[in-house]
Design a protein around this motif. Structure first.
Motif, PDB file in Angstrom:
ATOM      1  N   THR A 113      14.453 -30.769   7.491  1.00 33.56           N
ATOM      2  CA  THR A 113      15.206 -30.610   8.736  1.00 33.56           C
ATOM      3  C   THR A 113      16.665 -30.253   8.479  1.00 33.56           C
ATOM      4  N   ILE A 114      17.230 -30.755   7.393  1.00 32.19           N
ATOM      5  CA  ILE A 114      18.605 -30.378   7.036  1.00 32.19           C
ATOM      6  C   ILE A 114      18.671 -28.901   6.682  1.00 32.19           C
ATOM      7  N   ILE A 115      17.720 -28.448   5.898  1.00 36.99           N
ATOM      8  CA  ILE A 115      17.675 -27.025   5.524  1.00 36.99           C
ATOM      9  C   ILE A 115      17.472 -26.159   6.768  1.00 36.99           C
ATOM     10  N   ALA A 116      16.561 -26.572   7.642  1.00 36.98           N
ATOM     11  CA  ALA A 116      16.291 -25.800   8.867  1.00 36.98           C
ATOM     12  C   ALA A 116      17.508 -25.732   9.768  1.00 36.98           C
ATOM     13  N   THR A 117      18.243 -26.827   9.866  1.00 32.71           N
ATOM     14  CA  THR A 117      19.423 -26.848  10.739  1.00 32.71           C
ATOM     15  C   THR A 117      20.476 -25.870  10.262  1.00 32.71           C
TER      16      THR A 117
END
Length: 129
Positions: A113-117
């Motif tokens: 989710t950090i990468i996606a954000t």
């Protein structure tokens, strides 16, 4: 923030989470070509299960983004709030599921989710972050 971002973020997190999970487990176990082929057989199942378990968190995520949309908050702060919200949901969900690998799953989906954000750009009415 538009709904396309939310959908992309959710799908990317669901697709990347199992891959990160397999990398984490690959380092802790003897990774072989057989494990690699087993992973690809289980990948669709992992994505579907991830979709089911992440639905409540992402419904609240959508609600939170609609509440934050009307506030005058900088993009950096909004991204931080949303990352913390999703990571909290991931840890709560995986802790409720329990099992032997719940912490590895939580770390995998949190990194995802950090990468996606940061991979996708949020679009706002008047602010281009």
């Amino acid at each position: 923030m538009n709904s396309i971002f939310l959908l992309r973020h959710w799908i990317f997190t669901l697709l990347l989470g199992p891959i990160i999970f397999s990398i984490i487990n690959g380092y802790s176990a003897n990774w072989s070509s057989r494990n690699f082929s087993d992973f690809f057989q289980l990948y669709p199942f992992m994505v579907i299960i991830g979709l089911l378990f992440s639905s409540p968190t992402y419904l609240l995520y959508i609600f939170t983004t609609t509440v934050l949309k009307n506030k005058n908050i900088k993009i950096v702060h909004e991204k931080t709030i949303l990352i913390i919200f999703v990571i909290s949901g991931v840890f709560i969900t995986t802790a409720l599921i329990n099992g032997t690998v719940w912490f590895d799953l939580a770390i995998s989906y949190s990194l995802s989710t950090i990468i996606a954000t940061f991979f996708f750009t949020m679009y706002f009415k008047n602010d281009k972050g």
